[in-house]
Scaffold this motif. Sequence first.
Motif: not given
Length: 579
Positions: A274-293
């Motif tokens: 089986f050959y799989l792929t995935a989608s990766f989305g990322y966010v950085e603390y604190p530059d993108d948001t200071r709210d961990s929620h």
Amino acid sequence: MENDKETNENKNNFISEVSTRSIKARIVFVVLLLLYLAAVIMVNVSSNKQGADGGIFINIFGTNIPFSTFTGVFSSIANMCIIFLVVLFDRPGFIISIVILIIQFPPIIFNVFSFHKYGSLPGLFTTLFTILAAILLYKNNVKIREYQKTLKEKATTDSLTGLPSRASLINLMRSLVNKEEKFVLVLVDVNNFKNINDTMGHNFGNRLLVEIASRWKELAESGTTGTKDFISRQGGDEFAIAIRDYATDAVVRKTIRFYQDELEKAITIDDRAFYLTASFGYVEYPDDTRDSHNMFSYADAAMYAVKRMGTDVHIRHFTHDLIAEAEHTNEIERKIRVALENDTIFFNMQPQYDISHNLRGFEALARMKDADGNMISPADFIPVAESAGLIDKVDSVVFRKAAGFFGEILKKVETDVILSLNVSVVHLMKRDFLKEIKSLLNDNMIPPSQLEIEITESIMIESDENTIRCLNDLKRLGVKIAIDDFGTGYSSLSYLNTIPADLLKIDKSFIDKMNTSDSSKKYVATIISIGHLMNFDVISEGVEEDAQLETLKSIGCDYIQGFIWGRPLPPDEVKALIL
């Protein structure tokens, strides 16, 4: 330096709090021991003082009460001290209690058998029962601790893969936020994993998830990425990675690519690769948001932006404009669900002609309006339906309504026109797809030769033996198979040879460029030649200009579909065209 000071202060506060608790526990322990010893002494004193022999009396509210009457009270206090020691201090309290109780046996036995003080017999049995109660309490406490440990492990560990759970990740994130330590949250969704569950079964899918988790855990622990990585499973086919100790965004992307490369290596289970792929989305603390929620929703928005793009770029950093996109996507998904619930998805039919302008058939196309009657473009709702796992339901509605309409046409007029239905990868891979098609044919009295199933070219990569078997079964029924959007990314003669197709559909993007460059024209001509060599008919989509039509005639295209000879039509206009 300020962060270091805060960290040291937190450590000192924690140590101070632990020390305070430890001192209080020791005080309680000593108090219980002293109270127990005092109670035991009073039991011995009171049992030796008999009121009838001039013993000690206590005057309570004018009544003289023999002191020996309080023997049971002091005995109860002593037993309660033992119970508190076992319950509050666990193993040390249990051991101390048992030792104290056992020490009492020799004096009691000596009094009974040497001095014939049979009044001590109740004390003997009381001590025995207290020992039994202490043992039962301790064992019960052990079971409770083990149960609590199991609950904690279940809450913090994924039972299938052994990876930390979402709860563990949240605890880590809270800790990092409290320390003001920068980190990146990456959400990962394995692409098209639902297809595997639908076709191979959930047990097989679980084995794949275990293998993915094992590979990523080993990678994280090896230190190969150069960053400190925390892998967790969120549920289903979703994972998360917390990345620390990085310098730049480029380092973060490099780390993510390590996991991407590891996933895309072949996974072999039961001699099947089986050959799989995935989608990766990322966010950085604190530059993108200071709210961990917000971090989960932001990373999720970036991840689904990757899916919507549908390109070979599988990594996306969150940007705030994605929020508006995500809200728009969520609104479209809500409208799709409402339309499915109310059965308001409908169809148009675009005519297909041979090169001499004789009607070949119609392609049924999904259409949708919102609750206010406004049309929603297929370019908007089809990708959302695919990413939300609703495309098979949309397919089924269009199949049912279009087949019902087509069956009524065939009852009124004798014609050999063909009904062409688009099927998504997810829908085709469902185990009951063949049964669904047979029901459409039987319920609407449609000859199999007048039904065509359009599959996307990607099926040639994503399909397995069950899917190919399903297509062969359809072919044996007499149903036609068309490969849609041919040439857009997965063209391969070896793959093409495995699909029992009748028709190749050339994508509109090639037709648009065909007369603007000689290479594009040669490409289209090559597809037509390949199709004919493999005994396929060829149809060109999106033909809009006379010049395009003339070129297609000159290079041997068999069929035409496009605005030049017919736009998608509502059912009433289709009737007029046929009848």
